[in-house]
Structure formats: structure tokens, C-alpha cells
Motif scaffolding. Structure first.
Motif, PDB file in Angstrom:
ATOM      1  N   ALA A   1       0.802  -1.191   0.000  1.00  0.00           N
ATOM      2  CA  ALA A   1       0.000   0.000   0.000  1.00  0.00           C
ATOM      3  C   ALA A   1       0.853   1.266   0.000  1.00  0.00           C
ATOM      4  CB  ALA A   1      -0.935  -0.005   1.195  1.00  0.00           C
ATOM      5  N   ASP A   2       2.172   1.094  -0.101  1.00  0.00           N
ATOM      6  CA  ASP A   2       3.038   2.266  -0.105  1.00  0.00           C
ATOM      7  C   ASP A   2       3.285   2.803  -1.512  1.00  0.00           C
ATOM      8  OD1 ASP A   2       6.052   1.057  -0.811  1.00  0.00           O
ATOM      9  OD2 ASP A   2       4.723  -0.353   0.180  1.00  0.00           O
ATOM     10  N   VAL A   3       2.641   2.250  -2.523  1.00  0.00           N
ATOM     11  CA  VAL A   3       2.778   2.716  -3.903  1.00  0.00           C
ATOM     12  C   VAL A   3       1.482   3.419  -4.291  1.00  0.00           C
ATOM     13  CG1 VAL A   3       3.066   2.024  -6.310  1.00  0.00           C
ATOM     14  CG2 VAL A   3       4.356   0.859  -4.519  1.00  0.00           C
ATOM     15  N   SER A   4       1.572   4.687  -4.625  1.00  0.00           N
ATOM     16  CA  SER A   4       0.366   5.428  -5.011  1.00  0.00           C
ATOM     17  C   SER A   4       0.298   5.679  -6.513  1.00  0.00           C
ATOM     18  CB  SER A   4       0.301   6.751  -4.256  1.00  0.00           C
ATOM     19  OG  SER A   4       1.442   7.531  -4.538  1.00  0.00           O
ATOM     20  N   GLU A   5       1.347   5.356  -7.236  1.00  0.00           N
ATOM     21  CA  GLU A   5       1.387   5.527  -8.692  1.00  0.00           C
ATOM     22  C   GLU A   5       0.468   4.496  -9.356  1.00  0.00           C
ATOM     23  OE1 GLU A   5       2.740   7.148 -12.304  1.00  0.00           O
ATOM     24  OE2 GLU A   5       2.956   7.861 -10.262  1.00  0.00           O
ATOM     25  N   PRO A   6      -0.449   4.912 -10.227  1.00  0.00           N
ATOM     26  CA  PRO A   6      -1.288   3.944 -10.945  1.00  0.00           C
ATOM     27  C   PRO A   6      -0.411   3.028 -11.797  1.00  0.00           C
ATOM     28  CG  PRO A   6      -2.131   6.171 -11.224  1.00  0.00           C
ATOM     29  CD  PRO A   6      -0.784   6.290 -10.578  1.00  0.00           C
ATOM     30  N   LEU A   7      -0.650   1.739 -11.687  1.00  0.00           N
ATOM     31  CA  LEU A   7       0.199   0.760 -12.352  1.00  0.00           C
ATOM     32  C   LEU A   7      -0.596  -0.516 -12.586  1.00  0.00           C
ATOM     33  CD1 LEU A   7       3.224   0.194 -13.115  1.00  0.00           C
ATOM     34  CD2 LEU A   7       3.503  -0.640 -10.801  1.00  0.00           C
ATOM     35  N   THR A   8      -0.515  -1.065 -13.777  1.00  0.00           N
ATOM     36  CA  THR A   8      -1.163  -2.340 -14.074  1.00  0.00           C
ATOM     37  C   THR A   8      -0.188  -3.459 -13.760  1.00  0.00           C
ATOM     38  OG1 THR A   8      -2.457  -1.332 -15.834  1.00  0.00           O
ATOM     39  CG2 THR A   8      -2.254  -3.733 -15.864  1.00  0.00           C
ATOM     40  N   VAL A   9      -0.654  -4.440 -12.979  1.00  0.00           N
ATOM     41  CA  VAL A   9       0.162  -5.596 -12.603  1.00  0.00           C
ATOM     42  C   VAL A   9      -0.527  -6.842 -13.148  1.00  0.00           C
ATOM     43  CG1 VAL A   9       1.111  -6.939 -10.686  1.00  0.00           C
ATOM     44  CG2 VAL A   9       0.985  -4.441 -10.522  1.00  0.00           C
ATOM     45  N   ALA A  10       0.229  -7.661 -13.883  1.00  0.00           N
ATOM     46  CA  ALA A  10      -0.322  -8.887 -14.452  1.00  0.00           C
ATOM     47  C   ALA A  10       0.268 -10.101 -13.740  1.00  0.00           C
ATOM     48  CB  ALA A  10       0.008  -8.963 -15.941  1.00  0.00           C
ATOM     49  N   VAL A  11      -0.577 -11.085 -13.484  1.00  0.00           N
ATOM     50  CA  VAL A  11      -0.123 -12.367 -12.955  1.00  0.00           C
ATOM     51  C   VAL A  11      -0.642 -13.415 -13.922  1.00  0.00           C
ATOM     52  CG1 VAL A  11      -0.190 -13.978 -11.027  1.00  0.00           C
ATOM     53  CG2 VAL A  11      -0.148 -11.511 -10.590  1.00  0.00           C
ATOM     54  N   MET A  12       0.289 -14.058 -14.608  1.00  0.00           N
ATOM     55  CA  MET A  12      -0.052 -14.981 -15.688  1.00  0.00           C
ATOM     56  C   MET A  12       0.364 -16.402 -15.307  1.00  0.00           C
ATOM     57  SD  MET A  12      -1.211 -12.671 -17.731  1.00  0.00           S
ATOM     58  CE  MET A  12      -1.414 -13.458 -19.307  1.00  0.00           C
ATOM     59  N   GLY A  13      -0.185 -17.373 -16.018  1.00  0.00           N
ATOM     60  CA  GLY A  13       0.100 -18.766 -15.719  1.00  0.00           C
ATOM     61  C   GLY A  13       1.092 -19.430 -16.645  1.00  0.00           C
ATOM     62  N   CYS A  14       1.609 -18.716 -17.626  1.00  0.00           N
ATOM     63  CA  CYS A  14       2.519 -19.330 -18.593  1.00  0.00           C
ATOM     64  C   CYS A  14       3.751 -18.459 -18.789  1.00  0.00           C
ATOM     65  CB  CYS A  14       1.811 -19.534 -19.919  1.00  0.00           C
ATOM     66  SG  CYS A  14       2.891 -20.211 -21.201  1.00  0.00           S
ATOM     67  N   PRO A  15       4.932 -18.931 -18.381  1.00  0.00           N
ATOM     68  CA  PRO A  15       6.138 -18.125 -18.536  1.00  0.00           C
ATOM     69  C   PRO A  15       6.588 -17.958 -19.981  1.00  0.00           C
ATOM     70  CG  PRO A  15       6.686 -20.258 -17.608  1.00  0.00           C
ATOM     71  CD  PRO A  15       5.186 -20.190 -17.685  1.00  0.00           C
ATOM     72  N   VAL A  16       6.087 -18.777 -20.880  1.00  0.00           N
ATOM     73  CA  VAL A  16       6.467 -18.662 -22.292  1.00  0.00           C
ATOM     74  C   VAL A  16       5.693 -17.537 -22.964  1.00  0.00           C
ATOM     75  CG1 VAL A  16       6.541 -19.846 -24.520  1.00  0.00           C
ATOM     76  CG2 VAL A  16       7.107 -21.095 -22.422  1.00  0.00           C
ATOM     77  N   ASN A  17       4.369 -17.541 -22.832  1.00  0.00           N
ATOM     78  CA  ASN A  17       3.523 -16.550 -23.492  1.00  0.00           C
ATOM     79  C   ASN A  17       3.146 -15.368 -22.609  1.00  0.00           C
ATOM     80  OD1 ASN A  17       3.446 -18.129 -25.827  1.00  0.00           O
ATOM     81  ND2 ASN A  17       1.696 -19.279 -25.085  1.00  0.00           N
ATOM     82  N   GLY A  18       3.232 -15.527 -21.305  1.00  0.00           N
ATOM     83  CA  GLY A  18       2.774 -14.510 -20.368  1.00  0.00           C
ATOM     84  C   GLY A  18       3.308 -13.108 -20.604  1.00  0.00           C
ATOM     85  N   PRO A  19       4.636 -12.933 -20.715  1.00  0.00           N
ATOM     86  CA  PRO A  19       5.160 -11.573 -20.907  1.00  0.00           C
ATOM     87  C   PRO A  19       4.629 -10.896 -22.174  1.00  0.00           C
ATOM     88  CG  PRO A  19       6.907 -13.015 -20.173  1.00  0.00           C
ATOM     89  CD  PRO A  19       5.718 -13.890 -20.477  1.00  0.00           C
ATOM     90  N   GLY A  20       4.473 -11.635 -23.244  1.00  0.00           N
ATOM     91  CA  GLY A  20       3.948 -11.064 -24.479  1.00  0.00           C
ATOM     92  C   GLY A  20       2.467 -10.755 -24.384  1.00  0.00           C
ATOM     93  N   GLU A  21       1.714 -11.653 -23.772  1.00  0.00           N
ATOM     94  CA  GLU A  21       0.273 -11.460 -23.637  1.00  0.00           C
ATOM     95  C   GLU A  21      -0.050 -10.300 -22.704  1.00  0.00           C
ATOM     96  OE1 GLU A  21      -1.213 -15.246 -22.359  1.00  0.00           O
ATOM     97  OE2 GLU A  21      -0.958 -16.144 -24.333  1.00  0.00           O
ATOM     98  N   ALA A  22       0.827 -10.024 -21.771  1.00  0.00           N
ATOM     99  CA  ALA A  22       0.590  -8.959 -20.800  1.00  0.00           C
ATOM    100  C   ALA A  22       1.554  -7.798 -20.997  1.00  0.00           C
ATOM    101  CB  ALA A  22       0.722  -9.516 -19.386  1.00  0.00           C
ATOM    102  N   LYS A  23       1.956  -7.569 -22.252  1.00  0.00           N
ATOM    103  CA  LYS A  23       2.958  -6.527 -22.501  1.00  0.00           C
ATOM    104  C   LYS A  23       2.475  -5.119 -22.170  1.00  0.00           C
ATOM    105  CE  LYS A  23       1.937  -6.455 -27.398  1.00  0.00           C
ATOM    106  NZ  LYS A  23       2.409  -6.928 -28.683  1.00  0.00           N
ATOM    107  N   ALA A  24       1.169  -4.935 -22.051  1.00  0.00           N
ATOM    108  CA  ALA A  24       0.648  -3.621 -21.680  1.00  0.00           C
ATOM    109  C   ALA A  24       0.764  -3.369 -20.176  1.00  0.00           C
ATOM    110  CB  ALA A  24      -0.807  -3.491 -22.108  1.00  0.00           C
ATOM    111  N   ALA A  25       1.038  -4.427 -19.421  1.00  0.00           N
ATOM    112  CA  ALA A  25       1.166  -4.272 -17.968  1.00  0.00           C
ATOM    113  C   ALA A  25       2.494  -3.613 -17.633  1.00  0.00           C
ATOM    114  CB  ALA A  25       1.087  -5.635 -17.282  1.00  0.00           C
ATOM    115  N   GLY A  26       2.487  -2.812 -16.586  1.00  0.00           N
ATOM    116  CA  GLY A  26       3.726  -2.194 -16.131  1.00  0.00           C
ATOM    117  C   GLY A  26       4.681  -3.228 -15.592  1.00  0.00           C
ATOM    118  N   VAL A  27       4.151  -4.168 -14.833  1.00  0.00           N
ATOM    119  CA  VAL A  27       4.943  -5.217 -14.192  1.00  0.00           C
ATOM    120  C   VAL A  27       4.126  -6.488 -14.192  1.00  0.00           C
ATOM    121  CG1 VAL A  27       5.998  -5.957 -12.013  1.00  0.00           C
ATOM    122  CG2 VAL A  27       6.121  -3.583 -12.686  1.00  0.00           C
ATOM    123  N   GLY A  28       4.795  -7.616 -14.291  1.00  0.00           N
ATOM    124  CA  GLY A  28       4.067  -8.865 -14.245  1.00  0.00           C
ATOM    125  C   GLY A  28       4.918 -10.033 -13.817  1.00  0.00           C
ATOM    126  N   LEU A  29       4.225 -11.117 -13.538  1.00  0.00           N
ATOM    127  CA  LEU A  29       4.838 -12.355 -13.111  1.00  0.00           C
ATOM    128  C   LEU A  29       4.131 -13.462 -13.873  1.00  0.00           C
ATOM    129  CD1 LEU A  29       6.871 -13.270 -10.848  1.00  0.00           C
ATOM    130  CD2 LEU A  29       4.857 -13.724  -9.456  1.00  0.00           C
TER     131      LEU A  29
END
Length: 75
Positions: A1-29
Motif C-alpha cells: 500500500a506504499d505505492v500510489s502511482e497507478p500501475l497495471t500488474v499482471a499475474v499470468m500462468g505461462c512463462p512462455v507466453n505470459g510476458p507477451g500477452e501482458a505486454k501492456a502491464a507495467g509489471v508482471g509475473l
């Protein structure tokens, strides 16, 4: 709760496709078996172990938020 900057966070189930599918997210796993790929802005940062997933994602969120504030010249 110490981050006030609007940011999209993605949590995906596939490390192969996940980063590409969630490329609009600021940060993801994208989780796999016992490990996950941590990414920011569609680019893979590193692979982390299951035990470090939450800590690494939290750190990446804080870093991305700070980067955005600096990019605007506010910090």
C-alpha cells in the motif's frame, strides 16, 4: 500500500507466453513449475524461484512506480 502511482500488474500462468500477452502491464509475473518469469513493460527481467515470487514482484512494482515518477520529473 506504499505505492500510489497507478500501475497495471499482471499475474499470468505461462512463462512462455505470459510476458507477451501482458505486454501492456507495467509489471508482471508469469508462473511455471516452481519458478516464474518477472517482467516489466513486456520485457523479461529475470527468473525467480517460487519462494521469492511475491517479494520480487513487490520490489518490481515499487521500482516501476519510482521509474514512472522520475520520468515525469517529479522525483
Amino acid at each position: 500500500a506504499d505505492v500510489s502511482e497507478p500501475l497495471t500488474v499482471a499475474v499470468m500462468g505461462c512463462p512462455v507466453n505470459g510476458p507477451g500477452e501482458a505486454k501492456a502491464a507495467g509489471v508482471g509475473l508469469a508462473g511455471g513449475r516452481g519458478k516464474a518469469v518477472l517482467f516489466a513493460r513486456g520485457q523479461v527481467l529475470k527468473t525467480v524461484t517460487e519462494s521469492r515470487m511475491i517479494a520480487e514482484l513487490t520490489d518490481a512494482v515499487r521500482q516501476e512506480a519510482a521509474r514512472r515518477v522520475r520520468a515525469r520529473g517529479e522525483g
